[in-house]
Enzyme design. Structure first.
Site, mmCIF file in Angstrom:
data_model
loop_
_atom_site.group_PDB
_atom_site.id
_atom_site.type_symbol
_atom_site.label_atom_id
_atom_site.label_comp_id
_atom_site.label_asym_id
_atom_site.label_seq_id
_atom_site.Cartn_x
_atom_site.Cartn_y
_atom_site.Cartn_z
ATOM 1 N N TYR A 55 0.697 -1.299 -0.001
ATOM 2 C CA TYR A 55 0.179 -0.010 0.076
ATOM 3 C C TYR A 55 0.869 1.420 -0.009
ATOM 4 O O TYR A 55 1.872 1.367 0.736
ATOM 5 C CB TYR A 55 -1.167 0.211 1.391
ATOM 6 C CG TYR A 55 -1.856 1.352 1.091
ATOM 7 C CD1 TYR A 55 -3.076 1.397 0.521
ATOM 8 C CD2 TYR A 55 -1.385 2.360 2.040
ATOM 9 C CE1 TYR A 55 -3.703 2.559 0.384
ATOM 10 C CE2 TYR A 55 -2.305 3.358 2.131
ATOM 11 C CZ TYR A 55 -3.392 3.537 1.488
ATOM 12 O OH TYR A 55 -4.084 4.601 1.390
ATOM 13 N N HIS A 85 -4.923 15.686 -3.564
ATOM 14 C CA HIS A 85 -5.473 16.337 -2.302
ATOM 15 C C HIS A 85 -5.225 17.771 -1.710
ATOM 16 O O HIS A 85 -5.597 17.849 -0.745
ATOM 17 C CB HIS A 85 -4.837 15.096 -1.415
ATOM 18 C CG HIS A 85 -5.318 13.798 -1.517
ATOM 19 N ND1 HIS A 85 -5.280 12.958 -2.581
ATOM 20 C CD2 HIS A 85 -6.136 13.067 -0.351
ATOM 21 C CE1 HIS A 85 -5.958 11.795 -2.299
ATOM 22 N NE2 HIS A 85 -6.338 11.856 -1.106
ATOM 23 N N ASN A 197 0.588 11.958 4.844
ATOM 24 C CA ASN A 197 0.021 11.077 5.941
ATOM 25 C C ASN A 197 0.785 11.655 7.058
ATOM 26 O O ASN A 197 1.761 11.276 7.627
ATOM 27 C CB ASN A 197 0.457 9.785 5.732
ATOM 28 C CG ASN A 197 -0.744 8.710 5.590
ATOM 29 O OD1 ASN A 197 -0.594 7.815 5.290
ATOM 30 N ND2 ASN A 197 -1.731 9.472 5.499
ATOM 31 N N TYR A 281 -16.651 35.356 44.238
ATOM 32 C CA TYR A 281 -15.994 33.893 43.696
ATOM 33 C C TYR A 281 -15.001 34.269 42.939
ATOM 34 O O TYR A 281 -13.791 33.778 42.948
ATOM 35 C CB TYR A 281 -16.965 33.082 43.266
ATOM 36 C CG TYR A 281 -17.829 32.300 44.385
ATOM 37 C CD1 TYR A 281 -17.620 32.533 45.695
ATOM 38 C CD2 TYR A 281 -18.662 31.222 44.052
ATOM 39 C CE1 TYR A 281 -18.436 31.767 46.587
ATOM 40 C CE2 TYR A 281 -19.466 30.565 44.874
ATOM 41 C CZ TYR A 281 -19.388 30.946 46.191
ATOM 42 O OH TYR A 281 -20.331 30.369 47.208
ATOM 43 N N ARG A 284 -12.337 35.503 45.375
ATOM 44 C CA ARG A 284 -11.799 34.443 46.089
ATOM 45 C C ARG A 284 -11.404 33.055 45.412
ATOM 46 O O ARG A 284 -10.455 32.322 46.091
ATOM 47 C CB ARG A 284 -13.193 34.134 46.958
ATOM 48 C CG ARG A 284 -12.763 33.491 48.324
ATOM 49 C CD ARG A 284 -13.805 33.027 49.372
ATOM 50 N NE ARG A 284 -15.024 33.736 48.912
ATOM 51 C CZ ARG A 284 -16.285 33.209 49.629
ATOM 52 N NH1 ARG A 284 -16.376 32.101 49.990
ATOM 53 N NH2 ARG A 284 -17.246 33.781 49.328
ATOM 54 N N PHE A 330 -2.020 7.911 11.764
ATOM 55 C CA PHE A 330 -2.463 9.207 11.201
ATOM 56 C C PHE A 330 -3.823 9.713 11.803
ATOM 57 O O PHE A 330 -4.126 10.751 11.490
ATOM 58 C CB PHE A 330 -2.580 8.947 9.570
ATOM 59 C CG PHE A 330 -3.543 7.967 9.386
ATOM 60 C CD1 PHE A 330 -5.037 7.973 9.729
ATOM 61 C CD2 PHE A 330 -3.084 6.744 8.533
ATOM 62 C CE1 PHE A 330 -5.799 6.809 9.357
ATOM 63 C CE2 PHE A 330 -3.924 5.814 8.292
ATOM 64 C CZ PHE A 330 -5.588 5.651 8.526
ATOM 65 N N GLU A 415 -12.653 5.250 5.081
ATOM 66 C CA GLU A 415 -12.381 6.119 6.594
ATOM 67 C C GLU A 415 -13.728 6.634 7.109
ATOM 68 O O GLU A 415 -14.080 7.642 7.147
ATOM 69 C CB GLU A 415 -11.552 7.481 5.902
ATOM 70 C CG GLU A 415 -10.307 7.172 4.921
ATOM 71 C CD GLU A 415 -9.834 8.132 4.027
ATOM 72 O OE1 GLU A 415 -10.266 9.224 4.224
ATOM 73 O OE2 GLU A 415 -8.936 8.030 3.543
#
Length: 497
Positions: A55, A85, A197, A281, A284, A330, A415
Site C-alpha cells: 500500500y 489532495h 500522511n 467568587y 476568592r 495518522f 475512512e
C-alpha cells in the site's frame, strides 16, 4: 545574538522547541537520523523491485488500494496524490504555523519509519531555510488519514506547484524556488504519500495555540492580582494553608503566583480596610479556577509532546524487522480531544475575568464611580468593556463545543471514523485570542480603578510592574473616548506581560 541551531533527529521535541521552530532558526539534521532514513528507504526500494503489492508504493489509495499500479507509473502516482489532495480552502496558515508544519513533517520523516529518501529530507531543510512560506489554507482536513489537504499544499511548494509567500508576497512556487536557487523536488516511490500522511497541520496550529494558552495562566494570575489591589481584596483567601489542604497542584501554583505579585502591597497589612469579609467568587476562587485550567493545559501538553515525536504515517516502515505495516497512526484523535480539552480549560480564564470586570465596573462592588467614569451620567466610561467581554465569553462557549465528538465518514466508507482535529486546533487558536482580549479589558479597568482610588503608591512589587506596563500603553481615562483604541493598545501590553 545569532539564531539558535536546532539539530533535528537527535533529541526529542518539546513544546518550547516547537515554538522556536516556528520562528526563523537554523536547522541541521542529525547523521544518525539520516542513517535511519536511508535504511528504511532501502527496504522500500527492495519492495518496489519485488513488484509485490504494498500500500502506498504500488497501489491506489483508500478505497482504491486494491488497484495495482504499473512500475512506470509509480512516480506519477506520488505526484498525483499531492495534486489531487491539495483541496484546502480559506485563509492561509500564518508564517509561523506553516514554518512549524514544515519542520515537524521533516522531524517525523527523520524517525525513519516513513520510507522516504534522505534527499527529500534535505530538500525540506533547504525549503525551510529559503524563507519560502508554503501557502497552506486552514480548512480542508478532517484529521484522519492525516491532515491530507494541508500537507498536500506543503508538498506542492516542494515540487514547484501552486502558490507560496516570499517576502510577504504571494507568488508561484516554481518562481519562488528559482529565486532562491532551488529546484523543484522530483518525488520518488511513496514520497508523495510520505509527505501528506500525518497530523502535523493540526499539530502546528494547536501547538502554538497551546503554548500561548499556558502563558495565559501566568498572565491571568497577574491581572487577577491587579484586580485584588483595585477591589481591596481579602488576601487571607490566598493563604497557602487553604490551597495545600486541597492538594490540587495548579491551584497551589496560582495562589502562590497571585500572592507573590502582591508582596509589598498594603493589602498584606492587617490595618487595610477590606471591601468585603468574603470576596465574590471571581476573586476568592481565582486560584481554584485558574489552577484547574492550568492542570488540564499541562495534561494536554503531555499528549502534544508525545505527538511531536511520533511517527504518524501509513504504512510504516520497520527496516530492522524488514516489515512495512499498514495501520492508523495518522488518526488525530489524541490531538483532537486534547485541543478540545484545552479550549474548555483556557476559556475559563476569560469567563472568570469577565466577572471580575463586572466587579470593577459596578459601583456597588468597587466603591467607585459607575463604569469608572470621571463624570458618570454624562460619560459612560468603560461601560462598553463589559459588553465586549461578554461577547467574547459567549463566543468561547460556542467554540468550546468539542469537534472531536463528530465524525463524517469519507473515502467510500473506508475512512469511517475521523477526528476533526484540525477544527479543534483552529477553535483553540481563536479562543486563546479572545481570552487575551478579555484579560486586556480587565487589566485596563483595574488600572483605572487603582488610579481613581489613588492606590498606585500602595501596590505590591509585581502589581506595580503590571500597572506600569499598562500605563506605558494606555493613559488614564479622563473623559469618554474611543475605547476600542484602548483595547488595541492593551494588546501590546498583554504581549509584554
Amino acid at each position: 545574538m545569532g539564531k539558535e541551531n536546532i539539530e533535528l533527529g537527535k533529541e526529542p521535541l518539546t513544546l518550547e522547541i516547537a515554538k522556536k521552530l516556528a520562528s526563523k532558526t537554523i536547522l541541521s539534521i542529525n547523521k544518525e537520523a539520516l542513517r535511519r532514513v536511508s535504511e528504511s528507504r532501502s527496504l522500500v526500494e527492495k519492495k518496489v523491485a519485488e513488484n509485490k503489492p504494498v500500500y502506498g508504493i504500488n497501489t491506489g489509495f483508500g478505497v482504491n488500494a486494491s488497484i495495482s499500479i504499473p512500475g512506470k507509473e509509480l512516480k506519477k502516482l506520488q505526484v498525483n496524490i499531492i495534486r489531487s489532495h491539495a483541496t484546502g480552502f480559506g485563509n492561509p496558515l500564518s508564517a509561523e504555523e506553516s514554518r512549524l508544519l514544515l519542520s515537524l513533517r521533516l522531524f517525523t520523516l527523520l524517525n525513519g519509519h516513513t520510507g522516504v529518501s534522505s534527499e527529500l529530507c534535505l530538500a525540506l531543510k533547504d525549503l525551510y531555510h529559503s524563507e519560502i512560506i508554503p501557502l497552506i489554507p486552514e480548512k480542508g482536513s478532517v484529521g484522519a488519514s492525516g491532515d491530507l489537504a494541508p500537507l498536500a499544499h506543503l508538498g506542492l511548494s516542494l515540487i514547484g506547484e501552486g502558490s507560496v509567500f516570499l517576502d510577504g508576497k504571494k507568488i508561484e512556487a516554481k518562481a519562488a524556488l528559482k529565486k532562491k536557487g532551488l529546484k523543484p523536488y522530483v518525488l520518488k516511490e511513496k514520497e508523495g504519500l510520505g509527505l501528506i500522511n500525518g497530523t502535523q497541520a493540526m499539530l502546528s496550529v494547536g501547538s502554538l495555540a497551546l503554548y500561548e494558552a499556558l502563558e495565559l495562566f501566568f498572565k491571568a494570575n497577574k491581572v487577577a492580582a491587579l484586580s485584588f489591589e483595585a477591589l481591596r481584596g481579602n488576601v487571607d483567601e490566598l493563604n497557602p494553608l487553604i490551597h495545600k489542604a486541597r492538594k490540587q497542584i495548579g491551584q497551589i501554583e496560582s495562589a502562590k503566583d497571585i500572592l507573590g505579585q502582591l508582596q509589598g502591597s498594603s493589602l498584606l497589612s492587617k490595618k487595610t480596610k477590606r471591601r468585603f469579609l468574603q470576596d465574590p467568587y471571581s476573586l476568592r476562587c481565582a486560584p481554584q479556577v485558574h489552577g484547574a485550567s492550568f492542570d488540564f493545559l499541562n495534561f494536554c501538553k503531555t499528549i502534544v509532546e508525545r505527538e511531536l515525536n511520533a511517527s504518524t504515517d501509513n504504512p510504516l516502515v520497520f527496516s530492522k524487522e524488514g516489515l512495512i505495516l499498514s495501520g492508523g497512526n495518522f488518526h488525530g484523535e489524541p490531538l483532537a480531544i486534547s485541543f478540545d480539552t484545552a479550549a474548555i480549560a483556557v476559556s475559563e480564564f476569560a469567563s472568570i475575568s469577565e466577572r471580575r470586570l463586572e466587579l470593577l465596573l459596578n459601583p456597588h462592588f468597587s466603591g467607585l464611580t459607575p463604569f469608572l467614569a470621571i463624570n458618570p451620567g454624562l460619560e459612560s466610561g468603560y461601560m462598553g468593556f463589559q459588553y465586549l467581554s461578554a461577547s467574547l465569553v459567549n463566543e468561547n462557549k460556542v467554540l468550546s463545543s468539542p469537534a472531536s465528538v463528530d465524525s463524517i465518514p469519507g473515502n467510500g466508507g473506508i475512512e469511517d471514523h475521523v477526528s476533526m482535529g484540525m477544527t479543534s486546533a483552529r477553535k483553540l487558536k481563536q479562543i486563546v485570542y479572545n481570552v487575551k482580549v478579555a484579560l486586556v479589558l480587565e487589566a485596563i479597568s483595574a488600572a483605572q480603578a487603582i488610579t481613581l482610588g489613588k492606590l498606585s503608591h500602595k501596590l505590591g512589587k509585581g502589581t506595580k510592574k503590571t500597572f506600569d506596563l499598562i500605563r506605558e500603553e494606555v493613559t488614564p481615562l479622563t473623559g469618554d473616548r474611543i475605547i476600542s483604541e484602548d483595547v488595541q493598545k492593551g494588546l501590546i501590553f498583554i504581549n509584554k506581560l
